[in-house]
Write a protein that holds these residues in place. Structure first.
Motif, mmCIF file in Angstrom:
data_model
loop_
_atom_site.group_PDB
_atom_site.id
_atom_site.type_symbol
_atom_site.label_atom_id
_atom_site.label_comp_id
_atom_site.label_asym_id
_atom_site.label_seq_id
_atom_site.Cartn_x
_atom_site.Cartn_y
_atom_site.Cartn_z
ATOM 1 N N LEU A 1 0.824 -1.205 0.000
ATOM 2 C CA LEU A 1 0.000 0.000 0.000
ATOM 3 C C LEU A 1 0.865 1.265 0.000
ATOM 4 C CD1 LEU A 1 -2.756 -1.061 2.579
ATOM 5 C CD2 LEU A 1 -2.900 -1.073 0.086
ATOM 6 N N CYS B 1 2.219 1.758 -3.478
ATOM 7 C CA CYS B 1 1.110 2.173 -4.334
ATOM 8 C C CYS B 1 0.814 3.672 -4.162
ATOM 9 C CB CYS B 1 -0.124 1.331 -4.017
ATOM 10 S SG CYS B 1 -1.592 1.790 -4.964
ATOM 11 N N GLN B 2 0.810 4.152 -2.931
ATOM 12 C CA GLN B 2 0.550 5.575 -2.674
ATOM 13 C C GLN B 2 1.710 6.448 -3.167
ATOM 14 O OE1 GLN B 2 -0.220 5.729 1.539
ATOM 15 N NE2 GLN B 2 -2.382 5.182 1.302
ATOM 16 N N SER C 1 1.073 6.805 -6.855
ATOM 17 C CA SER C 1 -0.143 7.544 -7.233
ATOM 18 C C SER C 1 -0.109 8.990 -6.743
ATOM 19 C CB SER C 1 -1.387 6.833 -6.671
ATOM 20 O OG SER C 1 -1.460 5.510 -7.141
ATOM 21 N N LEU D 1 -6.385 5.163 -1.753
ATOM 22 C CA LEU D 1 -5.854 4.514 -2.951
ATOM 23 C C LEU D 1 -6.430 5.189 -4.182
ATOM 24 C CD1 LEU D 1 -6.033 0.719 -2.012
ATOM 25 C CD2 LEU D 1 -4.013 2.178 -2.001
ATOM 26 N N ASN E 1 -4.896 2.719 -10.117
ATOM 27 C CA ASN E 1 -3.716 1.917 -9.797
ATOM 28 C C ASN E 1 -4.028 0.435 -9.913
ATOM 29 O OD1 ASN E 1 -1.645 0.523 -7.857
ATOM 30 N ND2 ASN E 1 -0.852 2.591 -8.190
ATOM 31 N N CYS F 1 -5.324 -1.394 -6.744
ATOM 32 C CA CYS F 1 -6.751 -1.181 -6.449
ATOM 33 C C CYS F 1 -7.615 -2.181 -7.209
ATOM 34 C CB CYS F 1 -7.131 0.252 -6.802
ATOM 35 S SG CYS F 1 -8.753 0.753 -6.186
#
Length: 414
Positions: A320, A323-324, A327, A381, A385, A388
């Motif tokens: 996570l 991912c952040q 993004s 999220l 992505n 997600c």
């Protein structure tokens, strides 16, 4: 009563014994005391029973001067003088030839000097390459001691070894070798310096005579032992060459090094597009994290066996977080550094903040409610992505193709 003659004889005899009487306690001079002290401090007995006694010099050996260079200078001066005076040269040669014929001198064509050392193999079993390496280290140490004992200066030293594996190790960087070999190769390179190692066939290696054993009568007439291999008296161009080029990757006791090129991209982020199942991705990242952790620990402290719940949760948090970062890179850097988001930022209305795991969560007025922490502050999220989409897919199958509202509520709750 004694006569005068008897008294005179008695007197002279008493006088004789008084003069020749040796004192029971001899007083040593300061020099004699220092000599005895040197004898007591430096005399020792070797393992073969021989005693080694150091000469008690009054002055340090350096006072003798540089006798070698002095003798060399005088020899060259004599040679020049003989070249200028043929008559004196003939007389000198005749005199030296007569000395040789009388047996007072022996002509030596080459300088032969041997210094050897052998050692019994350890009781603990060891491979032949390791024993050959220990022999090379012993030779390097012997070379260092010989140089310290001599006043001669050598321009070059050549070391010989009949083990192709040891020669391969010596040509490698010590950091690419295992500890036992690495420590000994490092010491050899420190002692030897820039001197070279060359290959010698086993049949022409004098050291093998010690390791394999040779009777005394054969050793006395062994030219290999007393004079070395015959090729040493020839030009270096015909010296033995290395039989074949060793592939360093096939040598034993080496450490395999792998280089991974990621071209500036996060290694874990490359797995996002390669995995079609979120559970599989989570377990792969968990095993990668365990591997990195075990590399920093000793064997007894490493983790083995199935993955634990803590490892899976840490893997999820890491996914996570990455991912952040992909993004929302600008927002993540600002929140990490403790700064506020710009007034016109698109996430400002969500009151984002970082939790204890450095994951961006949504703030708001629900922090005082009775709901679960994940419900009050869900993880932020981006819908575009890849992670997600994988999360929605796994919950979609888990809830048996539930509707959009139920699916979204379940994801936010977890």
């Amino acid at each position: 009563m004694f006569s005068d003659n008897t008294l005179s004889v008695y007197y002279y005899l008493s006088r004789f014994w008084e003069l020749d009487t040796i004192s029971s306690k001899h007083k040593l001079t300061p020099e004699e005391k220092r000599c005895e002290q040197i004898f007591a401090d430096t005399t020792y007995r070797e393992s073969d029973g021989r005693f080694v006694v150091t000469l008690p010099l009054k002055e340090p050996p350096t006072i003798l001067g540089d006798s070698y260079n002095m003798a060399r200078h005088r020899f060259i001066s004599l040679e020049r003088r003989l070249q200028k005076n043929p008559i004196l040269q003939k007389l000198y040669f005749d005199f030296m030839r007569e000395y040789i014929e009388l047996g007072h001198m022996t002509e030596i064509n080459s300088f032969d000097w041997n210094s050897t050392k052998s050692k019994v193999a350890p009781i603990k079993p060891a491979t032949m390459p390791r024993l050959e390496l220990c022999a090379a280290l012993m030779g390097a140490r012997l070379h260092s001691k010989v140089l310290q004992s001599l006043t001669l200066k050598f321009n070059e030293s050549v070391f010989w070894c009949d083990s192709t594996i040891v020669l391969g190790w010596l040509s490698m960087t010590p950091s690419n070798l295992k500890p036992f070999v690495r420590h000994r190769i490092s010491e050899i390179q420190d002692i030897v310096g820039g001197d070279c190692w060359r290959y010698v066939p086993s049949a022409e290696n004098p050291a093998d005579l010690v390791s394999r054993g040779l009777s005394a009568d054969k050793l006395a007439h062994s030219s290999l032992w007393w004079s070395g291999p015959q090729f040493l008296q020839q030009d270096q161009s015909i010296w033995p060459q290395f039989p074949r080029s060793h592939d360093k990757s096939t040598l034993p006791e080496t450490v395999r090094i792998f280089h991974v090129n990621v071209d500036g991209e996060n290694v874990i982020s490359t797995l996002f597009n390669r995995c079609s199942n979120f559970n599989a991705l989570q377990r792969i990242v968990a095993f990668m994290s365990r591997f990195l952790k075990n590399c920093k620990l000793q064997n007894q402290n490493r983790t083995f066996g199935p993955l634990t719940t803590c490892e899976l949760n840490n893997s999820l948090n890491l996914i996570l977080k990455i991912c952040q970062q992909e993004s929302f890179p600008e927002e993540y850097n600002l929140l990490t550094s403790g700064k506020l988001l710009p007034p016109k930022n698109k996430l400002l209305s969500l009151s984002p903040f970082l939790d204890d795991n450095k994951i961006i969560r949504v703030g708001g007025r629900l922090h005082s409610s009775f709901y679960d922490y994940n419900v009050k502050h869900p993880v932020l999220l981006c819908r575009s992505n890849r992670i997600c989409n994988l999360i929605f897919q796994i919950f979609h199958h888990k809830l048996f193709h539930a509707g959009p509202q139920l699916l979204l509520a379940s994801i936010r709750h977890h």
